[in-house]
Structure formats: C-alpha cells, structure tokens
Design a protein around this motif. Structure first.
Motif, short mmCIF file in Angstrom:
data_model
loop_
_atom_site.label_atom_id
_atom_site.label_comp_id
_atom_site.label_asym_id
_atom_site.label_seq_id
_atom_site.Cartn_x
_atom_site.Cartn_y
_atom_site.Cartn_z
N ARG A 112 -0.77 -5.18 6.44
CA ARG A 112 -1.47 -4.34 7.30
C ARG A 112 -1.34 -3.10 6.84
O ARG A 112 -2.04 -2.18 7.12
CB ARG A 112 -1.08 -4.47 8.70
CG ARG A 112 -1.41 -5.89 9.49
CD ARG A 112 -2.84 -5.63 9.69
NE ARG A 112 -3.49 -7.08 10.36
CZ ARG A 112 -3.79 -7.94 9.66
NH1 ARG A 112 -3.98 -8.10 8.45
NH2 ARG A 112 -4.45 -9.06 10.36
N ALA A 113 0.10 -2.59 6.16
CA ALA A 113 0.22 -1.35 5.96
C ALA A 113 1.36 -1.33 4.78
O ALA A 113 1.93 -2.36 4.45
CB ALA A 113 0.74 -0.57 7.04
N ALA A 114 1.60 -0.13 4.18
CA ALA A 114 2.71 -0.25 3.02
C ALA A 114 3.35 1.16 3.33
O ALA A 114 2.75 2.31 3.65
CB ALA A 114 2.19 -0.02 1.56
N GLU A 115 5.03 1.04 3.06
CA GLU A 115 5.68 2.25 3.18
C GLU A 115 5.94 2.88 1.72
O GLU A 115 6.11 2.02 1.06
CB GLU A 115 6.95 1.94 4.18
CG GLU A 115 6.80 1.59 5.51
CD GLU A 115 7.80 1.19 6.15
OE1 GLU A 115 8.91 1.34 5.64
OE2 GLU A 115 7.79 1.19 7.43
N TYR A 116 5.98 4.19 1.63
CA TYR A 116 6.22 4.57 0.07
C TYR A 116 7.39 5.84 0.64
O TYR A 116 7.14 6.51 1.59
CB TYR A 116 4.94 5.33 -0.27
CG TYR A 116 4.20 4.32 -0.64
CD1 TYR A 116 4.04 3.64 -1.99
CD2 TYR A 116 2.90 3.94 0.15
CE1 TYR A 116 2.97 3.03 -2.30
CE2 TYR A 116 1.94 2.82 -0.14
CZ TYR A 116 2.01 2.43 -1.37
OH TYR A 116 1.04 1.55 -1.75
#
Length: 225
Positions: A112-116
């Motif tokens: 669903r999403a990615a953290e950077y």
C-alpha cells in the motif's frame, strides 16, 4: 509440497547502485549456494519464482525490503534463515524469514505505501525545507512530468504523498521523512518529491525504511541469527 517463504532483507549503501536485474541474479546465486530448490517457471527460459514487493530505485538503500520465493522441498523456517544469511554477499543483511500460505495475497497486491528517509547536505536550510513541505502538503495538485521510454507523461504527485516531515538528525543534517503511495494504481518516488522541494536528490542519502502492507498471514517467523 511447495513452500512459500517471505524474506525481509536490508540493502545497504555499498550495493545501492545495483540494478534490479543484478539484484535478481544475486538472489538466484545465494539461493543456490544455500542449497534451496526453488520452483521454476515454465517455458523456454525457466527462472526461479522470486517476487519482490516493489523494485528498489537505483541509488536508494533499503532497511526492510520484501521478497518471496517458492521452494520445491520445504525446510524449517529457522534452518532456512540460517542457511540464507550465511550466503548473502557483503552489503546485504537478512532481517527475517516467514512462511506464508500459498493462497495468501501476493506481495504486489498487499503493498500500500512505502516510507523513505532522505538525509540532505548540511548546507540545505531546514527552515526552507519546512516551508517547501508545507507548500506541497497544502497544494491541491502537483503536476509533474515523467519520461517513460520515448514518451513524456504528466501526472499528479500530490495524491502520492501521504506523510511529509522535516527535522534534523543528531549530526545536524536536515532529514526529509516521507510516506508515499505504492500500489497497483501508482507509486510515488522520493526523488520526485525532493525535486519538487527544490533539492537535488543526487546529493541526498536516501533509504527506504519500510514497506507498508494491507494484510499479512504468517504461519511462523524467525529473525536471522
């Protein structure tokens, strides 16, 4: 009986410039050296059934990347973790191994999403970054152009940005933290967010810290020794 294993691993800065094809070959060699027997695809060019949640952009490190492999001969999860950890080359680190049912949703469907996290040069103004982050979050649209093969496509970056924060680390470097959409309908890119903020991504140290999934059905899990 086929076994489905999900592998969590880190790709550190020393190998962050590997292209996706090179990464696939590295994993094929590591699985072979570990003594695993992966299931192969059918056709004229069979290859191991290895699937990644999302390709990691070249030049970006990863703290908790996800991939899956199907094995012809099941093995205990703790044993599998030890075998694989011993065969990873320098720059890669095994975080853990989980067993999943064969009928569980695929990594790509669950993502669903990615953290950077982007560590910027010290000369970049933290105050200016705060201003730019507020501008992006307040915008109704952020139309940008992305070149794909020989075509230039316009797209709206704003719906791709879920979270955008700015602070400083202990060494005094300004840090941009972002959570970006990553699903079947589209994926945000950290370099595009940085460019929209007026920052050259080439001068930043970017790491994908986490992949956010909608569901997980583990049968069992273990961390690497």
């Amino acid at each position: 009986m086929v076994q489905r294993l999900r592998i969590t691993f880190a790709r550190h800065n020393g190998v962050k410039y590997l292209a996706h094809l090179e990464l696939m070959r590295m994993w094929e060699r590591a699985l072979r050296r570990a003594g695993w027997r992966p299931v192969y695809s059918q056709g004229f060019n069979p290859h191991p059934k290895i699937n990644f949640a999302a390709a990691l952009p070249v030049g970006v490190a990863g703290d908790a990347e996800l991939m899956e492999v199907q094995l012809e001969i099941p093995r205990p999860v703790e044993q599998a973790a030890g075998e694989l950890a011993a065969q990873l080359p320098s720059g890669f680190e095994l975080r853990g191994v989980q067993e999943f049912p064969l009928d569980a949703p695929t990594l790509q469907r669950s993502l669903r999403a990615a953290e950077y996290v982007a560590r910027c040069p010290q000369e970049v103004s933290e105050e200016q970054l705060h201003h730019q982050a507020e501008r992006l979050l307040a915008a109704a649209q952020l139309i940008r152009e992305r070149k794909k093969e020989s075509k230039v496509q316009s797209y709206d970056l704003r719906p791709m940005i879920h979270v955008l924060e700015v602070n400083c680390d202990l060494a005094g470097y300004p840090v941009v933290r972002m959570t970006l959409r990553a699903d079947a309908q589209g994926a945000g890119r950290p370099d595009e967010v940085l460019r929209e903020m007026g920052i050259d991504p080439a001068g930043c140290d970017i790491t994908r810290t986490q992949l956010l999934m909608s569901i997980s059905w583990p049968l069992g899990a273990t961390g690497a020794e």
